[in-house]
Structure formats: C-alpha cells, structure tokens
Scaffold this motif. Structure first.
Motif, PDB file in Angstrom:
ATOM      1  N   UNK A 170       0.809  -1.218   0.000  1.00 39.80           N
ATOM      2  CA  UNK A 170       0.000   0.000   0.000  1.00 39.80           C
ATOM      3  C   UNK A 170       0.846   1.274   0.000  1.00 39.80           C
ATOM      4  N   UNK A 171       2.054   1.227   0.565  1.00 41.24           N
ATOM      5  CA  UNK A 171       2.919   2.410   0.562  1.00 41.24           C
ATOM      6  C   UNK A 171       3.552   2.657  -0.804  1.00 41.24           C
ATOM      7  N   UNK A 172       3.427   1.720  -1.713  1.00 44.32           N
ATOM      8  CA  UNK A 172       3.985   1.893  -3.056  1.00 44.32           C
ATOM      9  C   UNK A 172       3.017   2.589  -4.000  1.00 44.32           C
ATOM     10  N   UNK A 173       1.900   3.047  -3.454  1.00 45.56           N
ATOM     11  CA  UNK A 173       0.958   3.916  -4.165  1.00 45.56           C
ATOM     12  C   UNK A 173       1.211   5.356  -3.745  1.00 45.56           C
ATOM     13  N   UNK A 174       1.148   6.307  -4.669  1.00 42.36           N
ATOM     14  CA  UNK A 174       1.291   7.724  -4.280  1.00 42.36           C
ATOM     15  C   UNK A 174       0.199   8.133  -3.301  1.00 42.36           C
ATOM     16  N   UNK A 175       0.435   9.258  -2.634  1.00 41.42           N
ATOM     17  CA  UNK A 175      -0.540   9.776  -1.681  1.00 41.42           C
ATOM     18  C   UNK A 175      -1.769  10.339  -2.370  1.00 41.42           C
ATOM     19  N   UNK A 176      -2.468  11.209  -1.673  1.00 37.55           N
ATOM     20  CA  UNK A 176      -3.738  11.729  -2.195  1.00 37.55           C
ATOM     21  C   UNK A 176      -3.499  12.813  -3.231  1.00 37.55           C
ATOM     22  N   UNK A 177      -3.108  12.392  -4.419  1.00 42.99           N
ATOM     23  CA  UNK A 177      -2.969  13.309  -5.549  1.00 42.99           C
ATOM     24  C   UNK A 177      -3.483  12.605  -6.801  1.00 42.99           C
ATOM     25  N   UNK A 178      -3.489  13.292  -7.912  1.00 49.89           N
ATOM     26  CA  UNK A 178      -4.060  12.723  -9.129  1.00 49.89           C
ATOM     27  C   UNK A 178      -3.326  11.471  -9.593  1.00 49.89           C
ATOM     28  N   UNK A 179      -2.013  11.409  -9.330  1.00 52.23           N
ATOM     29  CA  UNK A 179      -1.245  10.246  -9.766  1.00 52.23           C
ATOM     30  C   UNK A 179      -1.794   8.969  -9.158  1.00 52.23           C
ATOM     31  N   UNK A 180      -2.230   9.035  -7.916  1.00 47.56           N
ATOM     32  CA  UNK A 180      -2.768   7.846  -7.257  1.00 47.56           C
ATOM     33  C   UNK A 180      -3.963   7.275  -8.013  1.00 47.56           C
ATOM     34  N   UNK A 181      -4.775   8.155  -8.584  1.00 46.19           N
ATOM     35  CA  UNK A 181      -6.009   7.722  -9.233  1.00 46.19           C
ATOM     36  C   UNK A 181      -5.839   7.476 -10.737  1.00 46.19           C
ATOM     37  N   UNK A 182      -4.919   8.215 -11.372  1.00 47.37           N
ATOM     38  CA  UNK A 182      -4.763   8.094 -12.822  1.00 47.37           C
ATOM     39  C   UNK A 182      -3.721   7.053 -13.221  1.00 47.37           C
ATOM     40  N   UNK A 183      -2.655   6.927 -12.444  1.00 45.44           N
ATOM     41  CA  UNK A 183      -1.583   5.982 -12.772  1.00 45.44           C
ATOM     42  C   UNK A 183      -0.933   5.489 -11.477  1.00 45.44           C
ATOM     43  N   UNK A 184      -1.674   4.743 -10.669  1.00 46.87           N
ATOM     44  CA  UNK A 184      -1.236   4.452  -9.301  1.00 46.87           C
ATOM     45  C   UNK A 184       0.078   3.685  -9.200  1.00 46.87           C
ATOM     46  N   UNK A 185       0.351   2.800 -10.142  1.00 44.32           N
ATOM     47  CA  UNK A 185       1.561   1.989 -10.063  1.00 44.32           C
ATOM     48  C   UNK A 185       2.583   2.360 -11.140  1.00 44.32           C
TER      49      UNK A 185
END
Length: 265
Positions: free
Chosen positions: A69-84
């Motif tokens: 779970x820590x290998x996902x970005x925090x609460x920003x657009x990257x987390x939702x658009x390109x999480x990995x």
C-alpha cells in the motif's frame, strides 16, 4: 533451495545502518532468490523507487517483488490516474508475478488498492480475477512446494492482535485450501510470526516478516526470514537485527504432506 523473505523496506523512512547490514547478510547467506513482499517505499516517490532499484541491483541473486500500500502515491491525481506507474517504471511491470524454480512454484498477487470502501485505504483486497489467476497457476504447477506472496496478511499473530482487513479474505482462504498452497508469505504489520491452518490432511503455513529496515517498529526490531527447501522438508529461520547484524531468534522445521490437489471441474 534457499529463499530470503524480506518485506516493508520503506525506502525514504529506513535506517541506513540496517540497510547496510541487510545487504551484507544477504550476500553472505547466498539465497538463490529474494522475495520482497511489498511496501518497498515509504511515499512512492521517484527518489525512493530509485533507491530501491539500486538496492535490488546490488544483490547478486534474483529478486521477486510485489507492491504494498505504501507503493501507491498519496492523495494526488497520480494515485487515481496511474497508481503503479512509478513502481512499474523502476521495479517491474508485472503486479502479479509468477516464478517456477527448483522445488518451488511462486505466485504473487497485488493486494494494494488506490481506493477501498473503507476509511483506511491502507487495507488490502483480493479480486475474483486474482483468485481465478491463483487457481490457474497452481492447477498447472508441478513443483513440490506452492508459495503465495501478498503484502497484506490473512492471519494475525495471537500475541500481537493488530487487526488487518483484507476484503474478500474468506474466498481467498478457500482458494488457498482448494489449491493446497503450502506457504503464504506476507508483511505489512512489521511483526514476524508464523501461523498455521490445517485443512483435512493439508497444512498451510502463513509466514509474515518484520520490516526489513524501516525506522517504524512494532514490538520487534527489523528482521527477515530465510526459508530452505528440499523436495519434502522446509526450515524457516526468523532473523532479527541487533548490535549491527542479523541473527536467528527462532527456527521452525516442517515436513510437507504428500496429498495432491483434487481434480477441478
């Protein structure tokens, strides 16, 4: 065959002295394979992934890695658009890898999610598609030992009752039982332990590793596991860091049952 099981490295929030000791011990111990069961970084930044890549490149053996779970970005657009995206760019493109080597057949699954129907997005989840993939993997496997790797544990230690929620845990446990999976490797809790689950004549070992080098400790120092296989036996050494080095604090020996999975269909 010898396998080192490390977890929760948390590059970006790690202890450099423990990192140095871990690299030295892995090189000296000479496992054939290193399995890293997630939370490779602390905040999923480019710099943290680059440091992780350098660490893996410094090891002279193959590495099998899955995200946490820590290998996902925090609460920003990257987390939702390109999480990995960063994870794939620096480490490996496959989030649910597979490897057959010697006496083991290993399947990893990604239990980290960009969003969950729960206030704590650090919890894990397993999809029906992943369960089918696990079943297909082990239905075709011929190696004596079947190993499943995920970041979030499915069993919790009796002496450390930290609740870990994994969505769809029950059907995954059913798949593990149906496919006679021998070992489930996990991390997440920063606490090393081994729990067993007996289903008829087959026993599954649920093996969790402590954090490999993070400064965030939970009742235990940093540590990792060493697993040594023959076709029928397994020895697990649990190691802890103290006084600048890793040493074994507990060991378990296990003999594999001879039962085979029932035919599907």
């Amino acid at each position: 065959m010898k396998i080192a099981h490390i977890s929760d490295l948390h590059f970006g929030a790690h202890d450099p002295a423990v990192l140095e000791a871990l690299v030295a011990h892995l090189i000296e111990a000479g496992p054939h394979l290193v399995i890293a069961s997630g939370d490779i970084t602390q905040s999923a930044t480019e710099a943290e992934f680059a440091a992780a890549r350098a660490f893996f490149d410094a090891l002279p053996m193959e590495v099998f890695v899955i995200p946490g779970n820590h290998d996902l970005p925090g609460l920003d657009l990257t987390r939702f658009l390109n999480p990995f995206g960063r994870y794939k760019r620096h480490l490996i493109d496959e989030l649910n890898p597979e490897l057959a080597a010697g006496p083991v057949h290993i399947k990893g699954i990604n239990t980290a999610r960009r969003i969950l129907p729960h206030w704590n997005w650090a919890n894990g989840a397993v999809s029906a598609k992943q369960r089918r993939e696990i079943a297909r993997t082990f239905e075709a496997a011929t190696a004596p030992w079947r190993i499943l790797v995920l970041h979030h544990p499915l069993m919790s230690p009796k002496e450390f009752p930290l609740d870990v929620a994994v969505f769809n845990k029950r059907p995954l446990l059913e798949t593990i039982s149906e496919q006679r999976i021998d070992i489930v490797l996990a991390g997440h809790q920063h606490h090393a332990y081994i729990e067993t689950r007996q289903e008829e004549a087959h026993k599954t070992l649920f093996v969790s590793a402590s954090t490999g080098m993070s400064t965030r400790l939970r009742r235990q120092p940093q540590g990792f596991n060493l697993l040594e296989f023959t076709d029928t036996t397994l020895r697990i050494d649990q190691l802890r860091y103290a006084d600048g080095r890793f040493t074994t604090f507990e060991a378990l020996s296990h003999t594999k049952s001879h039962t085979k999975p029932a035919a599907s269909g």
